[in-house]
Design an enzyme around this catalytic site. Structure first.
Site, PDB file in Angstrom:
ATOM      1  CG  ASP A 129     -45.068 -11.012  38.948  1.00 35.19           C
ATOM      2  OD1 ASP A 129     -45.951 -10.601  38.177  1.00 35.19           O
ATOM      3  OD2 ASP A 129     -44.298 -10.276  39.573  1.00 35.19           O
ATOM      4  CE  LYS A 138     -51.746 -13.302  38.597  1.00 35.00           C
ATOM      5  NZ  LYS A 138     -50.392 -13.178  39.134  1.00 35.00           N
ATOM      6  N   GLY A 180     -49.067  -7.732  34.994  1.00 35.74           N
ATOM      7  CA  GLY A 180     -48.308  -8.049  33.784  1.00 35.74           C
ATOM      8  C   GLY A 180     -48.378  -9.548  33.606  1.00 35.74           C
ATOM      9  CG  HIS A 181     -51.578 -11.458  33.840  1.00 35.56           C
ATOM     10  ND1 HIS A 181     -52.912 -11.607  34.092  1.00 35.56           N
ATOM     11  CD2 HIS A 181     -51.030 -11.016  35.012  1.00 35.56           C
ATOM     12  CE1 HIS A 181     -53.163 -11.266  35.354  1.00 35.56           C
ATOM     13  NE2 HIS A 181     -52.046 -10.900  35.926  1.00 35.56           N
ATOM     14  CD  GLN A 197     -52.691  -6.861  40.993  1.00 39.83           C
ATOM     15  OE1 GLN A 197     -53.892  -6.785  41.185  1.00 39.83           O
ATOM     16  NE2 GLN A 197     -52.137  -6.461  39.854  1.00 39.83           N
TER      17      GLN A 197
HETATM   18  P1  GDP Z   1     -48.369 -13.626  36.002  1.00 37.82           P
HETATM   19  O1  GDP Z   1     -48.351 -12.186  36.395  1.00 37.82           O
HETATM   20  O2  GDP Z   1     -48.821 -14.508  37.109  1.00 37.82           O
HETATM   21  O3  GDP Z   1     -49.135 -13.886  34.737  1.00 37.82           O
HETATM   22  O4  GDP Z   1     -46.856 -14.039  35.722  1.00 37.82           O
HETATM   23  P2  GDP Z   1     -45.757 -13.184  34.888  1.00 37.82           P
HETATM   24  O5  GDP Z   1     -46.086 -13.245  33.450  1.00 37.82           O
HETATM   25  O6  GDP Z   1     -45.600 -11.838  35.495  1.00 37.82           O
HETATM   26  O7  GDP Z   1     -44.441 -13.981  35.237  1.00 37.82           O
HETATM   27  C1  GDP Z   1     -44.293 -15.333  34.965  1.00 37.82           C
HETATM   28  C2  GDP Z   1     -43.060 -15.508  34.072  1.00 37.82           C
HETATM   29  O8  GDP Z   1     -42.666 -16.854  34.085  1.00 37.82           O
HETATM   30  C3  GDP Z   1     -43.298 -15.162  32.625  1.00 37.82           C
HETATM   31  O9  GDP Z   1     -42.120 -14.629  32.076  1.00 37.82           O
HETATM   32  C4  GDP Z   1     -43.625 -16.513  31.997  1.00 37.82           C
HETATM   33  O10 GDP Z   1     -43.320 -16.561  30.609  1.00 37.82           O
HETATM   34  C5  GDP Z   1     -42.703 -17.415  32.777  1.00 37.82           C
HETATM   35  N1  GDP Z   1     -43.162 -18.789  32.969  1.00 37.82           N
HETATM   36  C6  GDP Z   1     -44.432 -19.245  33.177  1.00 37.82           C
HETATM   37  N2  GDP Z   1     -44.430 -20.570  33.433  1.00 37.82           N
HETATM   38  C7  GDP Z   1     -43.139 -20.962  33.384  1.00 37.82           C
HETATM   39  C8  GDP Z   1     -42.482 -22.209  33.606  1.00 37.82           C
HETATM   40  O11 GDP Z   1     -43.084 -23.230  33.911  1.00 37.82           O
HETATM   41  N3  GDP Z   1     -41.117 -22.218  33.492  1.00 37.82           N
HETATM   42  C9  GDP Z   1     -40.405 -21.111  33.190  1.00 37.82           C
HETATM   43  N4  GDP Z   1     -39.081 -21.212  33.109  1.00 37.82           N
HETATM   44  N5  GDP Z   1     -40.992 -19.921  32.973  1.00 37.82           N
HETATM   45  C10 GDP Z   1     -42.334 -19.845  33.098  1.00 37.82           C
HETATM   46  P1  IMO Z   2     -49.492  -9.703  38.382  1.00 37.59           P
HETATM   47  O1  IMO Z   2     -50.971  -9.689  38.041  1.00 37.59           O
HETATM   48  C1  IMO Z   2     -46.458  -8.731  41.339  1.00 37.59           C
HETATM   49  C2  IMO Z   2     -47.123  -5.182  43.811  1.00 37.59           C
HETATM   50  C3  IMO Z   2     -46.208  -4.002  43.628  1.00 37.59           C
HETATM   51  C4  IMO Z   2     -46.207  -3.440  45.031  1.00 37.59           C
HETATM   52  C5  IMO Z   2     -47.649  -3.660  45.484  1.00 37.59           C
HETATM   53  C6  IMO Z   2     -48.549  -2.451  45.319  1.00 37.59           C
HETATM   54  O2  IMO Z   2     -48.606  -9.543  37.218  1.00 37.59           O
HETATM   55  O3  IMO Z   2     -49.180 -10.855  39.266  1.00 37.59           O
HETATM   56  P2  IMO Z   2     -49.681  -1.316  43.193  1.00 37.59           P
HETATM   57  O4  IMO Z   2     -49.064  -0.660  41.999  1.00 37.59           O
HETATM   58  O5  IMO Z   2     -50.603  -2.419  42.887  1.00 37.59           O
HETATM   59  O6  IMO Z   2     -50.295  -0.310  44.127  1.00 37.59           O
HETATM   60  O7  IMO Z   2     -48.413  -1.924  44.001  1.00 37.59           O
HETATM   61  O8  IMO Z   2     -48.141  -4.721  44.692  1.00 37.59           O
HETATM   62  N1  IMO Z   2     -47.797  -5.652  42.573  1.00 37.59           N
HETATM   63  C7  IMO Z   2     -47.480  -6.777  41.933  1.00 37.59           C
HETATM   64  N2  IMO Z   2     -46.488  -7.669  42.164  1.00 37.59           N
HETATM   65  N3  IMO Z   2     -47.329  -8.944  40.346  1.00 37.59           N
HETATM   66  C8  IMO Z   2     -48.341  -8.072  40.119  1.00 37.59           C
HETATM   67  O9  IMO Z   2     -49.320  -8.318  39.223  1.00 37.59           O
HETATM   68  C9  IMO Z   2     -48.417  -6.903  40.902  1.00 37.59           C
HETATM   69  N4  IMO Z   2     -49.259  -5.848  40.926  1.00 37.59           N
HETATM   70  C10 IMO Z   2     -48.868  -5.098  41.964  1.00 37.59           C
HETATM   71  O10 IMO Z   2     -44.931  -4.412  43.219  1.00 37.59           O
HETATM   72  O11 IMO Z   2     -45.381  -4.206  45.869  1.00 37.59           O
HETATM   73 MG    MG Z   3     -47.017 -10.556  36.416  1.00 37.54          MG
END
Ligand code: GDP
Ligand code: IMO
Ligand code: MG
Length: 424
Positions: free
Chosen positions: A12, A15, A39-40, A223
């Site tokens: 999270d 990415k 979840g991207h 991840q």
């Molecule tokens: P990922 O799994 O690495 O793709 O990240 P996620 O989408 O799960 O979580 C990142 C969250 O941060 C999302 O809600 C993005 O919209 C938000 N986000 C990304 N870059 C920034 C930033 O520079 N500032 C803020 N405030 N939010 C950001």
């Molecule tokens: P993105 O790509 C954050 C965590 C789960 C749990 C562990 C194992 O959005 O960064 P799983 O269901 O993979 O067997 O769970 O890994 N986890 C993540 N945490 N971002 C993710 O993906 C994750 N995918 C799995 O919360 O701790």
């Molecule tokens: Mg994510």
């Protein structure tokens, strides 16, 4: 130039946002591990997309997206995602390719994932319950079912009959749960087979052809490094190689093809699920940063645990991925803090640890050694150039870069495409 993008913390990191930006200059965007546990998030023009299985490059028309052999594919999640994209006018036909060697998530994988999490005997990991662990376990145990098996029809029927009878014994005897009826599972997946067939191909061949034509490939890690099954906080990890090496085995592209490895980090740290987290905040800061950073899971909606930036963690990521540059995300979330800490080492008893320990007991007992930096206390969300960032923010970033011995090439100050600073 081909690039591997990896999460350098616990997932999270942001990415999705960076993949979406870099996709503009890439020809192929390739997911190489994980599944719908990811979840991207990508935001632009007041729209928000959350991609779980399909590469985040799909939002750019004309770009080709590949789900590589290292990914575990849940057809139900896949079709839901395709339908969501169609509703927003984004077509995937002719530009989404799924590896014939990718393994299928089956209903018993999701069921066993949930039952294991609920069982008192099996330590709770806090998984996303998407069936990821059980599916990869079957792959390694040579009990998996691949795309190529599914679309063959005959092979699928044989394989399912064999595997399901074993799974049903496990469900009955270990989990005291009724088994899954063969006909039901078979009928559902036979229908998926027809729909998924047009996407399934030999993606290793596709990528090799692309490389011959000097097309640019962007590998989208899911991840993060500390969730990697080898390099993370085992057993509190996911069941795949999220690190740069996984991009090669998970796509069938050789190491000579990639030199650019970009690590994505938050300007602080978050983690979802169970497991050690040395720099985790106490309740007050937790609430402040969680709300300001909107730190709730993009897949499960769970509140994310938040903490200070941990240079011990990210130095580990620099090393095991061979990162040559870093993107620092969500700098704007720190705008409200009068004082900001960075962990530079851990104290464990009398010892000072500068490298990330593999021993979970050590990790639980160690205390971070912090240095304190003054906060800038002003809004950075509108800043477009590095030199226009507050001096204190620049000093914070320079310190991170020094501690990691790696240049920062991108700074993100908001979730939208245009809230991004490319550092020269
Ligand atoms: P990922 O799994 O690495 O793709 O990240 P996620 O989408 O799960 O979580 C990142 C969250 O941060 C999302 O809600 C993005 O919209 C938000 N986000 C990304 N870059 C920034 C930033 O520079 N500032 C803020 N405030 N939010 C950001
Ligand atoms: P993105 O790509 C954050 C965590 C789960 C749990 C562990 C194992 O959005 O960064 P799983 O269901 O993979 O067997 O769970 O890994 N986890 C993540 N945490 N971002 C993710 O993906 C994750 N995918 C799995 O919360 O701790
Ligand atoms: Mg994510």
């Amino acid at each position: 130039m081909n690039t591997i993008l990896v999460g350098a913390q616990w997932g999270d990191e942001g990415k999705g946002k960076i993949i979406d930006l870099l996709a503009a200059e890439s020809d192929y965007i390739v997911r190489y591990q994980g599944g719908a546990n990811a979840g991207h998030t990508v935001r632009f023009e007041k729209k928000e997309f959350i991609l779980h299985l399909i590469p985040s490059g799909i939002l750019h028309r004309g770009k080709r997206c590949v789900i590589g052999n290292g990914v575990v594919v849940d057809p139900e999640a896949l079709f839901q995602e395709i339908a969501n994209l169609h509703r927003s006018g984004i077509r995937v036909d002719g530009r989404l390719f799924i590896s014939e060697q990718a393994h299928l998530i089956m209903p018993y994988h999701k069921l066993i994932d949930r039952l294991q999490e609920e069982s008192a005997h099996h330590g709770k990991i806090g998984t996303t319950k998407r069936g990821i662990g059980p599916c990869y376990a079957d792959k390694m145990a040579r009990l998996g079912i691949r795309m190529v098996d599914l679309i063959d029809g005959e092979l699928f029927k044989e394989r399912l009959a064999q595997v399901l009878s074993e799974k049903n014994r496990i469900l009955n005897k270990i989990f005291d749960h009724p088994g899954l009826p063969f006909e039901e599972v078979y009928a559902k997946y036979a229908e998926y087979a027809d729909r998924i067939k047009p996407f399934v191909t030999d993606t290793t061949f596709l990528l090799a052809q692309a490389l011959k034509k000097k097309k640019r490939i962007l590998f989208e890690g899911a991840q993060g490094t500390l969730l990697d099954v080898d390099h993370g906080t085992y057993p509190f990890v996911t069941s795949s190689n999220a690190t740069a090496g996984g991009a090669l085995t998970g796509s069938g592209v050789g190491p000579s093809q990639v030199r650019d490895i970009l690590g994505v980090v938050k300007a602080y740290t978050t983690r979802v699920g169970e497991g050690p987290f040395p720099t985790e905040f106490g309740p007050d800061l937790m609430e402040l940063v969680r709300n300001k950073g909107e730190e709730f899971g993009a897949t499960t909606g769970r509140p994310r645990r938040c903490g200070w930036f941990d240079a011990v963690v990210v130095r580990h990521s620099v090393r095991v991925n061979g990162l040559n540059r870093i993107a620092v995300m969500k700098l704007d979330v720190l705008d409200v803090l009068p004082s900001i800490r960075i962990a530079t080492a851990y104290k464990w008893g009398r010892q000072t640890l500068k490298t990330f320990p593999s021993n979970l007991r050590v990790l639980r007992e160690c205390v971070p050694v912090y240095e304190e930096h003054p906060g800038w206390l002003c809004d950075t969300q509108g800043v477009k150039r590095y030199r226009d960032l507050p001096r204190k923010a620049q000093r914070y970033l320079a310190r991170l870069s020094k501690l990691l011995d790696t240049p920062i090439s991108i700074v993100s100050v908001g979730s939208h495409r245009d809230q991004t600073i490319f550092v020269r």
